[in-house]
Design a protein around this motif. Structure first.
Motif, PDB file in Angstrom:
ATOM      1  N   PRO A  82      23.415   4.104  21.829  1.00 11.17           N
ATOM      2  CA  PRO A  82      24.470   4.582  20.924  1.00 11.17           C
ATOM      3  C   PRO A  82      24.029   4.401  19.474  1.00 11.17           C
ATOM      4  O   PRO A  82      23.418   3.387  19.126  1.00 11.17           O
ATOM      5  N   ALA A  83      24.310   5.391  18.643  1.00 13.59           N
ATOM      6  CA  ALA A  83      23.910   5.331  17.231  1.00 13.59           C
ATOM      7  C   ALA A  83      24.907   4.479  16.452  1.00 13.59           C
ATOM      8  O   ALA A  83      25.680   4.962  15.622  1.00 13.59           O
ATOM      9  N   ILE A  84      24.868   3.191  16.743  1.00  5.41           N
ATOM     10  CA  ILE A  84      25.700   2.222  16.030  1.00  5.41           C
ATOM     11  C   ILE A  84      24.776   1.131  15.510  1.00  5.41           C
ATOM     12  O   ILE A  84      23.718   0.870  16.094  1.00  5.41           O
ATOM     13  N   ALA A 123      20.707  -0.580   1.679  1.00  2.00           N
ATOM     14  CA  ALA A 123      21.444  -1.617   2.402  1.00  2.00           C
ATOM     15  C   ALA A 123      22.328  -1.041   3.495  1.00  2.00           C
ATOM     16  O   ALA A 123      22.441  -1.613   4.590  1.00  2.00           O
ATOM     17  N   GLY A 124      22.966   0.093   3.226  1.00  2.18           N
ATOM     18  CA  GLY A 124      23.872   0.678   4.207  1.00  2.18           C
ATOM     19  C   GLY A 124      23.183   1.268   5.419  1.00  2.18           C
ATOM     20  O   GLY A 124      23.857   1.610   6.397  1.00  2.18           O
ATOM     21  N   GLN A 125      21.858   1.391   5.385  1.00  2.00           N
ATOM     22  CA  GLN A 125      21.122   1.992   6.498  1.00  2.00           C
ATOM     23  C   GLN A 125      20.336   0.970   7.320  1.00  2.00           C
ATOM     24  O   GLN A 125      19.813   1.311   8.383  1.00  2.00           O
ATOM     25  N   ARG A 126      20.252  -0.252   6.845  1.00  2.00           N
ATOM     26  CA  ARG A 126      19.309  -1.193   7.452  1.00  2.00           C
ATOM     27  C   ARG A 126      19.604  -1.492   8.919  1.00  2.00           C
ATOM     28  O   ARG A 126      18.692  -1.495   9.755  1.00  2.00           O
ATOM     29  N   LEU A 127      20.851  -1.754   9.256  1.00  2.00           N
ATOM     30  CA  LEU A 127      21.154  -2.135  10.637  1.00  2.00           C
ATOM     31  C   LEU A 127      21.051  -0.937  11.585  1.00  2.00           C
ATOM     32  O   LEU A 127      20.701  -1.112  12.763  1.00  2.00           O
ATOM     33  N   ALA A 153      17.438  -0.698  12.144  1.00  2.00           N
ATOM     34  CA  ALA A 153      17.048  -1.768  13.064  1.00  2.00           C
ATOM     35  C   ALA A 153      17.343  -1.366  14.504  1.00  2.00           C
ATOM     36  O   ALA A 153      16.571  -1.686  15.426  1.00  2.00           O
ATOM     37  N   LYS A 154      18.445  -0.667  14.728  1.00  4.94           N
ATOM     38  CA  LYS A 154      18.757  -0.183  16.078  1.00  4.94           C
ATOM     39  C   LYS A 154      17.708   0.836  16.511  1.00  4.94           C
ATOM     40  O   LYS A 154      17.305   0.859  17.686  1.00  4.94           O
ATOM     41  N   ALA A 155      17.241   1.680  15.583  1.00  5.09           N
ATOM     42  CA  ALA A 155      16.179   2.637  15.910  1.00  5.09           C
ATOM     43  C   ALA A 155      14.886   1.907  16.259  1.00  5.09           C
ATOM     44  O   ALA A 155      14.150   2.319  17.170  1.00  5.09           O
ATOM     45  N   ILE A 156      14.596   0.816  15.564  1.00  2.00           N
ATOM     46  CA  ILE A 156      13.417   0.005  15.888  1.00  2.00           C
ATOM     47  C   ILE A 156      13.542  -0.559  17.295  1.00  2.00           C
ATOM     48  O   ILE A 156      12.581  -0.538  18.087  1.00  2.00           O
ATOM     49  N   PHE A 166      23.855   9.469  19.194  1.00  4.72           N
ATOM     50  CA  PHE A 166      22.893   8.668  19.960  1.00  4.72           C
ATOM     51  C   PHE A 166      21.557   8.606  19.233  1.00  4.72           C
ATOM     52  O   PHE A 166      21.213   9.493  18.444  1.00  4.72           O
ATOM     53  N   ILE A 167      20.813   7.548  19.524  1.00  6.64           N
ATOM     54  CA  ILE A 167      19.416   7.424  19.115  1.00  6.64           C
ATOM     55  C   ILE A 167      18.571   7.599  20.355  1.00  6.64           C
ATOM     56  O   ILE A 167      18.822   6.961  21.387  1.00  6.64           O
TER      57      ILE A 167
END
Length: 232
Positions: free
Chosen positions: A111-113, A137-141, A144-147, A209-210
């Motif tokens: 899930p893209a969260i 800052a608003g994109q970091r987490l 991180a989910k994409a990582i 989704f990712i």
């Protein structure tokens, strides 16, 4: 849904769907594997197998059971490589005929969260944390989910060749979401892969989704100078 668009070259067949609505039928050996699992787990397992068979059919491969080995990895029919991933509301599968250029496949859907902040130090290497620190800052987490997803795809693709379970710190991921790509750099030797080796995968964020993917060949695994995954 364009979630899987561009993740693989034309020799790889894919299928996707919502496990909650798929009419998935399992073979007896598959039912036995999840006989004690929860209903959501059985549903997702069945959906993954059904979608994998759908993808195999598009390659002209006869329907067959896809049992799970003791290490939980899918056991594909002879001459076929593939990967399955699922979350509670989406499931994906990718399969191909085994060849010199396609020895293993890894695919992941999430899930893209944003990633839970408490998991950053568990999942991310120091290099990834430094890279994330340079992002808005608003994109970091979310990055991180994409990582995390890219690591899952890498683990799935390397395992058939290395037969080694590795942890999150064994590989550093540098995503380029705008170009739909990521680089995976080995931090340790995982025979036949070497520390410092760089492999390339694909990433796509769409429809909530990712999804990430990687293809590896034995040529890349046996290379002493590293190499890039063939995803075109």
């Amino acid at each position: 849904m364009g979630l899987l668009a561009g993740l693989f070259h034309a020799d790889v067949a894919t299928a996707q769907g919502d496990p909650r609505s798929l009419a998935a039928v399992m073979y007896p050996v598959e039912r036995s594997y999840v006989s004690r699992a929860t209903e959501p787990r059985r549903r997702e397992f069945a959906a993954g197998r059904a979608l994998a068979r759908q993808a195999m059919a598009s390659l002209g491969v006869a329907q067959a059971a896809i049992p799970a080995a003791a290490d939980r990895a899918p056991v594909w029919p002879t001459g076929i490589v593939g990967s399955i991933s699922h979350c509670s509301d989406w499931c994906v599968a990718a399969v191909a005929r085994e060849s010199q250029e396609c020895s293993s496949i890894g695919i992941d859907v999430e899930p893209a969260i944003p990633l839970d902040d408490d998991l950053l130090d568990v999942i991310c290497t120091d290099a990834e944390l430094r890279w994330l620190g340079r992002q808005p800052a608003g994109q970091r987490l979310m990055l991180a989910k994409a990582i995390f997803s890219a690591k899952e795809s890498f683990y799935k693709s390397q395992y058939p060749l290395s037969k080694t379970l590795i942890d999150f710190q064994a590989v550093t991921i540098l995503p380029d979401v705008a170009r739909g790509r990521f680089e995976a750099r080995l931090e340790v030797n995982v025979a036949p892969f070497l520390a410092g080796q760089i492999l390339e995968g694909r990433i796509r964020i769409a429809s909530g989704f990712i999804s990430t993917a990687m293809i590896l060949s034995r040529r890349m695994a046996n290379s002493s100078t590293g190499g890039h995954g063939r995803m075109q």
